[in-house]
Design a protein around this motif. Sequence first.
Motif, short mmCIF file in Angstrom:
data_model
loop_
_atom_site.label_atom_id
_atom_site.label_comp_id
_atom_site.label_asym_id
_atom_site.label_seq_id
_atom_site.Cartn_x
_atom_site.Cartn_y
_atom_site.Cartn_z
N LEU A 182 -8.45 -1.81 1.89
CA LEU A 182 -8.41 -0.35 1.76
C LEU A 182 -9.82 0.18 2.02
O LEU A 182 -10.77 -0.21 1.33
N PHE A 207 -0.07 5.35 6.41
CA PHE A 207 -1.48 4.95 6.44
C PHE A 207 -1.89 4.70 7.89
O PHE A 207 -1.06 4.38 8.74
N ASP A 256 -7.69 16.27 -5.54
CA ASP A 256 -8.68 16.53 -4.49
C ASP A 256 -8.44 17.91 -3.86
O ASP A 256 -9.39 18.64 -3.57
N ARG A 291 -10.32 3.73 2.84
CA ARG A 291 -10.32 5.11 2.34
C ARG A 291 -9.02 5.32 1.58
O ARG A 291 -7.95 5.06 2.11
N ARG A 292 -9.13 5.77 0.34
CA ARG A 292 -7.91 6.02 -0.42
C ARG A 292 -7.22 7.28 0.10
O ARG A 292 -7.84 8.13 0.74
N ALA A 293 -5.95 7.40 -0.21
CA ALA A 293 -5.22 8.62 0.14
C ALA A 293 -5.73 9.78 -0.70
O ALA A 293 -6.18 9.60 -1.84
N GLU A 294 -5.70 10.96 -0.13
CA GLU A 294 -6.02 12.15 -0.92
C GLU A 294 -4.98 12.34 -2.01
O GLU A 294 -3.80 12.00 -1.85
N GLN A 295 -5.44 12.92 -3.12
CA GLN A 295 -4.56 13.22 -4.25
C GLN A 295 -4.53 14.72 -4.48
O GLN A 295 -5.40 15.47 -4.00
N ASN A 334 -15.68 6.64 9.24
CA ASN A 334 -15.46 5.82 8.05
C ASN A 334 -16.60 4.81 7.91
O ASN A 334 -16.95 4.13 8.89
N LEU A 358 -6.75 1.74 6.24
CA LEU A 358 -6.86 0.31 5.99
C LEU A 358 -7.57 -0.35 7.16
O LEU A 358 -7.54 0.15 8.29
N TYR A 394 0.80 -1.22 0.00
CA TYR A 394 0.00 0.00 0.00
C TYR A 394 0.84 1.28 0.00
O TYR A 394 0.32 2.35 -0.33
N LYS A 437 -4.16 7.25 3.38
CA LYS A 437 -5.17 6.20 3.24
C LYS A 437 -5.48 5.57 4.59
O LYS A 437 -4.71 5.70 5.55
#
Length: 421
Positions: free
Chosen positions: A396, A26, A405, A398-402, A62, A386, A22, A384
């Motif tokens: 997973l 996280f 975003d 919640r994905r990591a912010e990009q 979450n 997990l 991953y 993210k």
Amino acid sequence: MPMSQAFKDRLFPVLEQITDHYGSPFHIYDEAGIRETGNQLKKAFAGIDRFREYYAVKALPNPKILAIMKDIGFGFDCSSIAELRLSRGAGGQGEDIMFTSNNTSEADFIEAAADGGSVLNLDDLNLLAKVPSLPELICFRYNPGAKRTGNEIIGTPVEAKYGVSDDQIIEAYRQAKSLGVKRFGIHTMLASNELNYEYMVQTSVMLLELIAEISAQLEITFEFINIGGGLGIPYKPGVAGLDLDAMGRDITALFKNFHRQHGYEPALYMESGRFITGPHGVLVTKAINRKDIYRTYVGVDASMSCLMRPGMYGAYHHIDVLGKDGKTAKEIVDVVGSLCENNDKFAIQRELPKIDDGDILVIHDTGAHGSAMGFNYNGNLRPKELLLTADGKVELIRRAEQVEDYFATLCFEQDLLEPAA
């Protein structure tokens, strides 16, 4: 004790694989530990006719975590539109949800009444006139003022912005009754991260005595008392945890005595967040730099935007270095992130095993008010999340912010106002 040995036994042998798959940083949460704590809470209060935990959604908002809460049988305590929608998405309906308001807008009240409604917990006597349509059931949040002390986290009740004051509380219920409200509850929240179970017993005494007084004056019956959240966890090694069994025994005895005196027993509600999920989450981060100046700094790939409690409160979070134990040479370091803020530190002058670039650090007790309090200062992006499932898989949730975003709210149609002169 920070992070249970059982959680370590489940996580540490596979953590390098998880990190390789991953990437870091996280937060990872332990489903088995969360369920165990939830069931311990239910068992402690099984002697009360009606007990229910309303999980404080603010602690870990979450959907996967909230689905676990629903499966355990818990409701949801909410304070915003987003939290209401998350709770309904997890299956909460009607009185599964408690909406605890504070300086509440009309839009908040409309959302609280939507999709089957919720238990409305009003923070102010004046809000009675601002609820668009009063429900059948109303609860007020009580602030006892000088009659009680708080603790250092939440402050003294007299200085708190929350709740209906002692001299207003009977009038609040009188007005609610006159407006046609038929069902009543009462709530209070006086402490945060409290490890002395007797404080919560005293809170129960206070509310049971208060509802007896209000009932005598107004001829109403209370369906429940809600003693709030604030059950603590021991962040530091060697600190004794909350004696949940003693707390359950003493509060149950209070309820049975109330039943003998008044002929009925209200339900007991609470709204723990930290106690349920806090110890069952960790922030995993890698060491990426070492700086030796006036102090030794270990730089990691997480920052305060992942976990603000140490920087905001000076809070202690225990740290393990994967694969390095008591036999490893020790040194005193600050563990720091990359933010342009000098309080971006996870540990200050902490004795830890000697850390090399690439080492995996495990920061304990981030399962509540960790990811939830994340932010984007310096354009840092939140990591993210997990879930280590009960059957040993890793999911997973919640994905990591990009970067996209971060820029999303800068994409909008032009809206230009030219005020009249």
